[in-house]
Design an enzyme around this catalytic site. Sequence first.
Site, mmCIF file in Angstrom:
data_model
loop_
_atom_site.group_PDB
_atom_site.id
_atom_site.type_symbol
_atom_site.label_atom_id
_atom_site.label_comp_id
_atom_site.label_asym_id
_atom_site.label_seq_id
_atom_site.Cartn_x
_atom_site.Cartn_y
_atom_site.Cartn_z
ATOM 1 C CG ASP A 505 -1.772 1.179 1.369
ATOM 2 O OD1 ASP A 505 -2.366 1.559 0.349
ATOM 3 O OD2 ASP A 505 -1.876 1.739 2.472
ATOM 4 C CG ASP A 704 -1.228 1.904 6.984
ATOM 5 O OD1 ASP A 704 -1.851 1.804 5.906
ATOM 6 O OD2 ASP A 704 -0.956 2.987 7.514
ATOM 7 C CG ASP A 708 -4.084 -1.844 3.158
ATOM 8 O OD1 ASP A 708 -4.277 -1.659 1.951
ATOM 9 O OD2 ASP A 708 -3.548 -1.009 3.901
#
Length: 818
Positions: A505, A704, A708
Amino acid sequence: MEKADHSDHRADKSSCCSGEHSGHNHNHFEHDARAVELALPADILKNATVPQDGAVKDPVCGMIVKLDAGKPTLTHKGDDFHFCSQGCHDKFENDPYFYLSGNKAKKKQAAPKNSMFTCPMDPEIVQEGPGTCPICGMALEPMDGVAEGPNHELIDFTRRLWVSIGAAVPLLILTMGPFFGLPIREWLGEKVSLYLEFALATPVIVWAAAPFFHRGWTSIKTWNLNMWTLIMIGVGAAYLYSTIATFLPGLFPAGLQMPGGHMPVYYEAAVVIVALVFVGQVLELRARERTGDAIRALLDLAPKMARRITPDGDEYDAPLENIIEGDHMRVRPGEAIPVDSIVLEGRTSVDESMLTGEPLPIEKSEGDTVTGGTINKNGSLIIKAARVGDETVLARIVSMVSSAQRSRAAIQGLADRVASYFVPTVVIIAIFTFFIWLAFGPDPSFVFAIVSAVSVLIIACPCALGLATPMSIMTATGRGAQAGVLIKDAEALERMAKVDILIVDKTGTLTEGKPALTDVVTFGNVSEEAMLAMVRGIEAGSEHPLAEAIVEGIEAKDIAAAPITSFEAITGKGVQGTSGKQKIALGNAAMMDVAGADHKAADKQADALRVQGKTAMYIAIDGKLAGLIAVTDPIKATSRDAIAALHEAGLKIIMATGDNEKTARAVADQLGIDEVRAGVLPEDKKALVDELHAQGHKVAMAGDGVNDAPALAAAEVGIAMGTGADVAVESAGVTLLKGDLTGIVRARKLSVATLSNIKQNLFFAFAYNTAGIPIAAGILYPLSGTLLSPMIAAAAMSLSSVSVVANSLRLRSVKLLP
């Protein structure tokens, strides 16, 4: 209607729900009987407030309530309501509109959900309630990811573990004492010692080890031979043989008896095996119990109450489960949005980072959609519920995480793979041993055959088997923690070594996850300090998502805010106001047009900032362009080196982010990332993982945020930043405490070292015992006239355990940094 107490009464044993009364199992029949007895007309039964023949209908559950029975009552808007129980009274008090408006009847009544459990290794096994898999013997897991109530198997196995340890310690002291200069057996006498060993071992074998025998017997019935087969045969043979040898030693030939006329026994081996296996089982159950924490963390994102607005204009906090499509609600600043809704009134900015992962709140106004679980930052909203229950975005994310965790087949233990070959081999050797002794052994050949066959089964069951994997995992997790890498389970460690693609990410993983002021450009004769003083003053009154980052950036430069009057925010453009005699405007190009400032001279510089992934804003003072400021989410200082190290380790890096293509590409170019997927939602990230799996890749996902979580759960290895959302941490197998991507390199090195260590441990667990099988079978008898000595059996078992422990401890010194 305002009320002082909004406590959740769902746990009240006297409560009624959908016509069902806990503690009143006869309620349906009682309702019908009373209705007939009182002969109440159908129209009166519909009225909750008008008594008929001394009775009235409970508005919550529909039960007929006698007025003189001392039942709870409540007055609402001048009408008296009567209830069958305190539970119904509290439900009504929490949300009277729900029961009086007919919403309860409109609400879709979902069929009661039975807790279904499945085996992660054999997903075709599905049953109601917990249990063990008939194929592999693993404990079944809840299909929805969350088991209701405590983990009874963990509680039960922990109790059995302590009983086993409580018996194993004195048994080891009793049997091994003479080797360390403790003549305990001499003090007690051999016969008393044998009886004491029997008394200590029997509760462990008969009661504590019962689940192991059940799993072992199932493995034989289904012919899925595994570790439980080996344990059942070895422990059972050791205990059965030892019991016969204790009470009927005369059945054995004198040549096999020890001095004093007694036979060697193996009680301590049987109990130690059981205790060590329980250690491994309890550690595994504790690790697997934590997988449900990800689902619980997601469910906690939605508020438990929603502020309902009735058609009459009343406002009160109603239970979230009572909200149906079309209900109107108010969301105040700082509150979580209850369900997916449409904005009817108000304007605000909403933190949607749980969906997009991006730190910048999104402006919302009338007609926009908002998502349940996202956070209302500043303004007050009136919203209309559009999707509720299982149809919300949050519910779909919960479903994806649960499905991903369940579909990710657990790794079959190396011990089971070895046992699948080892078990039938040992059984065949024991059978051959029996018949060879029966055919060719000296008299009494049958007794020699029995003793030799049982000795083979006893020596083949390694007591270190239960330590082989848990010792490596415990040591590795401790070593990882020292390096800022938290490992959730053995599965993550083993899979990490095989990963070839890493998905990362952007926000919070590669970047800091918080916007910051990065660039200040001035034009003309305006000083930077004077311009920033006015910018700080005007942004202090702004609700724009970037205002806070700008104010903090200027504050860090020790520049005080200039006083601002006539402040005005222009939606979609920017802000303007007056500082002393000067007029200041801040915003985009459209804002400059409003202020009458020519911005063409700065457009090229602004575009250059945007190419770098920054948000550029113009500043005008008294109708003239004064400067530019830019805000961005800074890249972490360690990200570039971490990406280079991962490339060197042979991993391909893909960035998957909810941010726009231009910003994502700017970050990727700076870091040398191989591929970019921009503008992706939670389901898109999971779909990317599934796509790569279909191509045969082994995927690790680092992120995080809540967005996700599905991908973290679906990947071979989920890697969470410790600074991120709790649900991301719970969905991941690996957590990097410092949020530093170099931790992934450490985790990979630790993974390779641990996998190698486990294989070595399994070798030690089986090697000495395997070498002892020919001796147990009697291969030395023609040469020396003796069969296997209990000294050799005890030494083999002890040596294997010591080897496993010593080898596992080597992981404490493994080098994880370059």
